[in-house]
Design a protein around this motif. Structure first.
Motif, PDB file in Angstrom:
ATOM      1  N   THR A  45      15.291   9.904  50.264  1.00 44.42           N
ATOM      2  CA  THR A  45      14.253  10.923  50.482  1.00 44.42           C
ATOM      3  C   THR A  45      13.530  11.276  49.181  1.00 44.42           C
ATOM      4  N   PRO A  46      12.983  10.303  48.466  1.00 45.35           N
ATOM      5  CA  PRO A  46      12.289  10.638  47.219  1.00 45.35           C
ATOM      6  C   PRO A  46      10.920  11.267  47.497  1.00 45.35           C
ATOM      7  N   GLY A  47      10.559  12.208  46.667  1.00 41.80           N
ATOM      8  CA  GLY A  47       9.221  12.779  46.771  1.00 41.80           C
ATOM      9  C   GLY A  47       8.201  11.994  45.973  1.00 41.80           C
ATOM     10  N   SER A  48       8.674  11.214  45.010  1.00 36.65           N
ATOM     11  CA  SER A  48       7.782  10.397  44.189  1.00 36.65           C
ATOM     12  C   SER A  48       8.503   9.111  43.818  1.00 36.65           C
ATOM     13  N   VAL A  49       7.731   8.017  43.761  1.00 32.83           N
ATOM     14  CA  VAL A  49       8.307   6.698  43.513  1.00 32.83           C
ATOM     15  C   VAL A  49       7.486   5.980  42.451  1.00 32.83           C
ATOM     16  N   LEU A  50       8.173   5.318  41.534  1.00 33.77           N
ATOM     17  CA  LEU A  50       7.519   4.498  40.515  1.00 33.77           C
ATOM     18  C   LEU A  50       7.903   3.049  40.740  1.00 33.77           C
ATOM     19  N   LEU A  51       6.934   2.182  40.855  1.00 39.33           N
ATOM     20  CA  LEU A  51       7.161   0.746  40.964  1.00 39.33           C
ATOM     21  C   LEU A  51       6.929   0.127  39.593  1.00 39.33           C
ATOM     22  N   LEU A  52       8.003  -0.410  39.007  1.00 45.16           N
ATOM     23  CA  LEU A  52       7.932  -1.024  37.682  1.00 45.16           C
ATOM     24  C   LEU A  52       7.898  -2.537  37.854  1.00 45.16           C
ATOM     25  N   ALA A  53       6.742  -3.136  37.582  1.00 44.26           N
ATOM     26  CA  ALA A  53       6.554  -4.562  37.791  1.00 44.26           C
ATOM     27  C   ALA A  53       6.481  -5.286  36.460  1.00 44.26           C
ATOM     28  N   SER A  54       6.536  -6.607  36.536  1.00 48.83           N
ATOM     29  CA  SER A  54       6.432  -7.441  35.348  1.00 48.83           C
ATOM     30  C   SER A  54       5.223  -8.335  35.498  1.00 48.83           C
TER      31      SER A  54
ATOM     32  N   LEU B 271       5.043  -7.351  47.428  1.00 46.58           N
ATOM     33  CA  LEU B 271       5.769  -7.041  48.661  1.00 46.58           C
ATOM     34  C   LEU B 271       6.342  -5.627  48.616  1.00 46.58           C
ATOM     35  N   ALA B 272       6.915  -5.259  47.467  1.00 46.84           N
ATOM     36  CA  ALA B 272       7.480  -3.917  47.326  1.00 46.84           C
ATOM     37  C   ALA B 272       6.386  -2.861  47.413  1.00 46.84           C
TER      38      ALA B 272
ATOM     39  N   ASP C 109      11.187  10.636  41.198  1.00 44.05           N
ATOM     40  CA  ASP C 109      12.510  10.716  41.825  1.00 44.05           C
ATOM     41  C   ASP C 109      13.222   9.376  41.894  1.00 44.05           C
ATOM     42  N   LEU C 110      12.449   8.291  42.083  1.00 47.49           N
ATOM     43  CA  LEU C 110      13.047   6.985  42.302  1.00 47.49           C
ATOM     44  C   LEU C 110      12.197   5.921  41.624  1.00 47.49           C
ATOM     45  N   VAL C 111      12.869   4.909  41.076  1.00 47.57           N
ATOM     46  CA  VAL C 111      12.174   3.789  40.432  1.00 47.57           C
ATOM     47  C   VAL C 111      12.577   2.505  41.144  1.00 47.57           C
ATOM     48  N   VAL C 112      11.572   1.697  41.509  1.00 46.91           N
ATOM     49  CA  VAL C 112      11.795   0.376  42.100  1.00 46.91           C
ATOM     50  C   VAL C 112      11.375  -0.654  41.066  1.00 46.91           C
ATOM     51  N   VAL C 113      12.281  -1.580  40.720  1.00 46.08           N
ATOM     52  CA  VAL C 113      12.065  -2.508  39.615  1.00 46.08           C
ATOM     53  C   VAL C 113      11.936  -3.932  40.135  1.00 46.08           C
ATOM     54  N   THR C 114      10.868  -4.619  39.731  1.00 45.71           N
ATOM     55  CA  THR C 114      10.705  -6.048  40.028  1.00 45.71           C
ATOM     56  C   THR C 114      10.417  -6.825  38.752  1.00 45.71           C
ATOM     57  N   ALA C 115      10.870  -6.322  37.621  1.00 46.82           N
ATOM     58  CA  ALA C 115      10.577  -6.932  36.330  1.00 46.82           C
ATOM     59  C   ALA C 115      11.586  -8.028  35.994  1.00 46.82           C
ATOM     60  N   ARG C 116      11.291  -8.763  34.914  1.00 46.82           N
ATOM     61  CA  ARG C 116      12.222  -9.773  34.413  1.00 46.82           C
ATOM     62  C   ARG C 116      13.535  -9.133  34.020  1.00 46.82           C
ATOM     63  N   ALA C 117      14.631  -9.830  34.295  1.00 44.07           N
ATOM     64  CA  ALA C 117      15.954  -9.271  34.012  1.00 44.07           C
ATOM     65  C   ALA C 117      16.089  -8.872  32.553  1.00 44.07           C
TER      66      ALA C 117
ATOM     67  N   ALA D 250      12.401  12.117  57.338  1.00 41.23           N
ATOM     68  CA  ALA D 250      11.935  11.336  56.187  1.00 41.23           C
ATOM     69  C   ALA D 250      11.741   9.885  56.588  1.00 41.23           C
ATOM     70  N   THR D 251      10.611   9.311  56.201  1.00 45.73           N
ATOM     71  CA  THR D 251      10.358   7.884  56.376  1.00 45.73           C
ATOM     72  C   THR D 251      10.048   7.308  55.011  1.00 45.73           C
ATOM     73  N   PHE D 252      10.779   6.280  54.642  1.00 47.41           N
ATOM     74  CA  PHE D 252      10.609   5.715  53.306  1.00 47.41           C
ATOM     75  C   PHE D 252      11.032   4.259  53.339  1.00 47.41           C
ATOM     76  N   ASP D 253      10.279   3.396  52.651  1.00 45.33           N
ATOM     77  CA  ASP D 253      10.582   1.970  52.645  1.00 45.33           C
ATOM     78  C   ASP D 253      10.392   1.414  51.247  1.00 45.33           C
ATOM     79  N   ALA D 254      11.460   0.856  50.690  1.00 49.72           N
ATOM     80  CA  ALA D 254      11.384   0.192  49.387  1.00 49.72           C
ATOM     81  C   ALA D 254      12.108  -1.138  49.490  1.00 49.72           C
ATOM     82  N   THR D 255      11.645  -1.987  50.436  1.00 43.36           N
ATOM     83  CA  THR D 255      12.237  -3.305  50.629  1.00 43.36           C
ATOM     84  C   THR D 255      11.194  -4.379  50.354  1.00 43.36           C
ATOM     85  N   LEU D 256      11.608  -5.622  50.529  1.00 44.01           N
ATOM     86  CA  LEU D 256      10.696  -6.751  50.427  1.00 44.01           C
ATOM     87  C   LEU D 256      10.254  -7.223  51.813  1.00 44.01           C
ATOM     88  N   ARG D 257      10.513  -6.415  52.827  1.00 44.99           N
ATOM     89  CA  ARG D 257      10.178  -6.764  54.205  1.00 44.99           C
ATOM     90  C   ARG D 257       8.768  -6.292  54.532  1.00 44.99           C
ATOM     91  N   ALA D 258       7.996  -7.147  55.201  1.00 44.53           N
ATOM     92  CA  ALA D 258       6.595  -6.825  55.480  1.00 44.53           C
ATOM     93  C   ALA D 258       6.451  -5.801  56.600  1.00 44.53           C
TER      94      ALA D 258
END
Length: 920
Positions: A218-227, A239-240, A291-299, A364-372
């Motif tokens: 149930t995050p109120g704010s999300v950060l997507l950290l990409a590479s 996708l994310a 509130d939440l970070v989603v990471v798709t960067a290089r390891a 709450a509805t929230f999606d942080a997957t790689l599913r379309a």
């Protein structure tokens, strides 16, 4: 609380004779608000950090701790508080990362030994972090450290107005006493764990871990950290971003870092939200908090990025990127750095190599997957580990028309695991059934404890990668195990977990539990479109442990409508607990009517129903109807009748377990755990001498019958006279000590003459079997012992083995080669209940021998259950017991005699101890 110590070392030095730095006392912990912190022993280089902690404290907090005003700590105090020996003077600190990246102390717990087994304890928690449960966490951890160095009791001096600290002691669950003298409250705390202290710890752990999972969903704010590097990472990011945008609701903030603006707009544009995001080049540019970070960067870039993210105070980190522990040693190092940085910054970690998470909750509805495409909402909670499995499971869920309340893929399971999700689902009203696909179980003891609690409220269905659970997938850190392959199955059974063979069967069971009430019994009513199908259902029901009752209802596909309704109602009005409905149209008709009538009858009666109807699978409109209360009832459909009955059998067994008597936690009387601890601490690793074995067992109320080692026949006669006739004469050779068929045992020796004759005969006979042990003259060195005869009864064996993964594994069986060869042994993983122990004794195939087999007298089952319970408690309390064997145990009509025992000690290395801690 004050703590005096005049033995102060020179500044910067170490205490002479100090123990090595106890790295095992380090742990990451979840606090009451769901955030994380790191607990570790204090170090000499913490002087300045400790001084900053002290200066930030209010005048009141300082006075409560030291009973006087102190603006800052003197150099002498700083040395006294940071230079310790980790034995008589111990201090633990809770630390976190400050916004500038430096480490800050937020809590301190210390004790100073004042007697051999007593120490004075003191706590100090940062004003800005009070109310987060730090004091109770520190008490748990410092109590474990104290027990390890031989401290059995804490005393603390507390000002009467320090109600918060007094409440921490009072609510910890330990046995405490207190008295007031000269305006100071002195509290005495017995550190021997009690059932209440264990329950208090489990309850606090449950609330904290559930809260941390709620924050993820149930995050109120999300950060997507990409590479920007690598097409695979860019595709992950797109996708994310699309999933995040599709799951966002009004008021949620989406921040994107590192992904080109055009790519972001492309990903978000299909959802009409292309202008509802913020984009920055670097994390340092992001304002405020997230509130939440989603990471798709290089390891390789992730650990450093996580350090910079701590400024934004996120509570969770979802790492979709791969390239961590599954790739080898360098990946393991990166993964450890990632988790260490995240926990220091207060974050829980999902992944790495996760498929993400989503929630379809009413609030709450929230999606942080790689599913379309999103799945519909429902009441099923799902957990998967690997991303590939998550893809197939979610695709199957979609095909079956099932609704999901929440889903999480743990990937490498570096932090968040199925245990955390079960803690969350226990309190989640939108989830009614839980399904878990587990590739590995990192902490089976904790899993068992949490699953048992959850299964009493909601069904838990589990499928593992491999029957034994011994598989360790790449990227998973799991301790090696030598436990029998049946151990996991027994653990599931004790916890009420429904075990499925594969994901197909898991969803078969889950869809039934999600859409039908629990059965009240195992009587099955059969409704089929032919006698042949009815026979198939009856055979499958018998194999699943169900009982077909009444006459099967045969509804032919060409039957008139009024006859169809009459046949269906007759089955549902019969005395059955569940109904299995099967329809395969030979002529191609009657499908719609069959489904409608079955759904109508199921909705009308509330009778649990499963169906196998050609062309239907999962939840379909053709098998749905409206109940009298206005709700919609869905009858789950299965591909085959066997699938339907198999799922039904699993649910019936679960319903029986859930409504049954689960017993009470084991609490054998006459136990002196401290006496056992003294025996263990005074002994070396390896086999324990017989007298020490006797003392150790006696401290847990187990009497080991005396056995006298004899060198010759005269010593044998003297021993028999002292012990009392009749006696037994036994070989001490491992291969012969229980083998009467090889001449290793002579029983019921009534007098001296018989003993002398048996001694001579045994020495001669056994010489052939001990060629490896010879005297100088070449004769065999036969070692014998004399023991008073026990009453006749059934010979049993009780064992405990300390396993690196499972902890203590208790086993019970009857003695004899046939039993060993056929593996007719039951297993239990403590902590056990009285019902678990009773089930262990009764579940072996040879158990009838204990209960009057073929007219023989019944053995004292209560005595052997009590013995198993005491062994279980002994092994659970003392992880240093590597192995314990009571063999033989003769169970007579009254009582159980332990005739021989062996105990081997080793270093304690248990995975689940008496403290709350995240995976190492």
């Amino acid at each position: 609380m004050s703590s005096a110590d005049d033995d102060v070392q020179a500044e910067g030095s170490t205490t002479p004779g100090a123990e090595p730095y106890p790295v095992d006392w380090e742990a990451d912990v979840v606090l009451r608000d769901g955030s994380t912190a790191h607990v570790r022993p204090i170090r000499a280089d913490d002087r300045e950090t400790l001084q900053r902690f002290h200066r930030r404290q209010s005048e009141r907090s300082t006075y409560m701790r030291f009973f006087t005003a102190m603006e800052q700590l003197s150099p002498r105090d700083l040395t006294r508080f940071t230079v310790l020996d980790h034995r008589d003077r111990v201090a633990l600190v809770a630390v976190t990362v400050a916004p500038d990246g430096s480490e800050e102390i937020i809590g301190v717990a210390r004790f100073d030994r004042i007697e051999a087994d007593e120490a004075e304890v003191a706590f100090n928690v940062s004003d800005s972090h009070q109310g987060r449960g730090l004091a109770s966490v520190l008490l748990e951890h410092v109590a474990v450290a104290a027990r390890e160095v031989g401290i059995a009791r804490f005393t603390a001096e507390v000002l009467p107005q320090n109600g918060k600290m007094l409440a921490v002691f009072r609510e910890a669950g330990y046995e405490t006493t207190q008295h007031v003298d000269d305006g100071i409250v002195t509290v005495s705390i017995d550190l021997d764990p009690t059932e209440r202290s264990r329950q208090v710890m489990a309850d606090r752990e449950h609330r904290a871990e559930a809260r941390s999972m709620l924050g993820l969903f149930t995050p109120g704010s999300v950060l997507l950290l990409a590479s920007a590097r690598g097409t695979a990472h860019a595709r992950e990011a797109r996708l994310a971003a699309a999933a995040l945008a599709g799951g966002l609701v009004r008021g949620q903030r989406l921040v994107v870092v590192g992904l080109p603006a055009l790519a972001v707009r492309d990903a978000l544009g299909t959802h009409g939200t292309s202008d509802t995001f913020e984009r920055y080049e670097t994390v340092d540019e992001v304002p405020g908090t997230v509130d939440l970070v989603v990471v798709t960067a290089r390891a390789a870039d992730v650990p450093a990025a996580v350090v910079s993210l701590s400024r934004l105070a996120p509570r969770g980190l979802v790492v979709l990127s791969q390239g961590f522990a599954e790739t080898g040693d360098e990946g393991v190092r990166l993964q450890r750095e990632l988790v260490r940085a995240a926990h220091a910054g207060g974050m829980r970690v999902v992944g790495p190599a996760s498929y993400g998470l989503f929630a379809r909750r009413p609030d709450a509805t929230f999606d942080a997957t790689l599913r379309a495409d999103p799945l519909p909402s429902g009441t099923i909670g799902l957990f998967c580990q690997s991303a590939p499995t998550a893809v197939t499971v979610l695709a199957t869920v979609e095909r079956r028309g099932l609704g999901v309340s929440s889903f999480l893929s743990a990937g490498n399971r570096a932090d968040v695991s199925g245990n955390d999700l079960m803690q969350f689902w226990h309190d989640d009203d939108s989830t009614t059934v839980v399904g878990l696909y587990l590739e590995s179980i990192g902490n089976p003891r904790k899993f068992s404890r949490i699953a048992r609690r959850l299964s009493l409220a909601k069904p838990v269905v589990v499928v593992t990668a491999g029957r034994s659970g011994h598989i360790v997938p790449p990227g998973h850190t799991v301790r090696a195990t030598r436990a029998p392959r049946r151990t996991l199955e027994e653990m599931f059974r004790q916890a009420g977990v429904i075990r499925a063979e594969n994901t197909h069967q898991l969803l078969d069971i889950v869809q039934l539990l999600a859409h039908q009430p629990l059965p009240r019994g195992r009587r099955v009513g059969v409704l089929a479109s032919s006698e042949y199908l009815a026979a198939i259902v009856a055979e499958a029901a018998g194999a699943a442990g169900l009982v077909v009752t009444g006459t099967p209802g045969i509804l032919h596909e060409d039957a008139p409508d009024d006859e169809a309704r009459r046949v269906v109602d007759a089955v549902y009005d019969d005395a059955c607990d569940v109904v299995v409905a099967v329809h395969v149209p030979v002529l191609g008709g009657g499908v719609a009517r069959f489904g409608a009538e079955v759904a109508r009858a199921a909705a009308r009666t509330g009778r649990p129903t499963v169906a196998s109807v050609l062309g239907h699978h999962g939840i379909v409109p053709a098998l749905s109807a409206t109940a009298p209360d206005g709700s919609t009832v869905h009858v789950p459909a299965y591909s085959t009748p066997e699938d339907a009955v198999l799922a039904l059998g699993s649910v019936v067994r679960y319903a029986s377990w859930r409504s049954g008597d689960h017993g009470e936690p084991l609490a054998p009387t006459g136990v002196d755990a401290l006496a056992a601890r003294r025996v263990i601490e005074s002994a070396d690793d390896g086999p324990l001498p017989t007298e020490d074995v006797r003392s150790l067992l006696a401290s847990y109320g187990i009497e080991l019958w005396e056995s006298v080692h004899v060198e010759d026949v005269e010593e044998a006669v003297a021993a028999a006279r002292r012990l009392g006739w009749p006696v037994a004469l036994k070989s001490t050779a491992e291969s012969l000590r229980h083998r009467a068929d090889l001449g290793g045992v002579r029983l019921n020796i009534a007098d001296e003459a018989e003993l002398r004759a048996d001694h001579e005969a045994m020495c001669a006979a056994l010489a052939e079997h001990v060629p490896a042990s010879r005297r100088p003259d070449g004769s065999a060195d036969v070692q014998l012992e004399v023991q008073r005869m026990a009453p006749s009864g059934v010979a049993c064996v009780v064992r405990s083995t300390e396993d690196l993964l499972y902890g203590p594994v208790i086993s019970f069986g009857l003695s004899g080669d046939a039993v060993d060869l056929l593996d007719d042994v039951s297993y239990g993983v403590p902590p056990l209940t009285t019902t678990d122990v009773a089930q262990m004794v009764r579940s072996i195939r040879a158990a009838p021998r204990l209960f009057g087999y073929k007219g023989l007298p019944e053995a004292d089952a209560a005595a052997v259950e009590d013995l198993v319970a005491r062994v279980s408690q002994l092994a659970d309390d003392h992880p240093e017991i590597s192995s314990l064997e009571l063999y033989p145990v003769v169970v007579a009509e009254r009582g159980a005699a332990v005739l021989s025992a062996r105990v081997t000690l080793g270093a304690a290395n248990r995975n689940d101890g008496l403290r709350r801690a995240l995976p190492q």
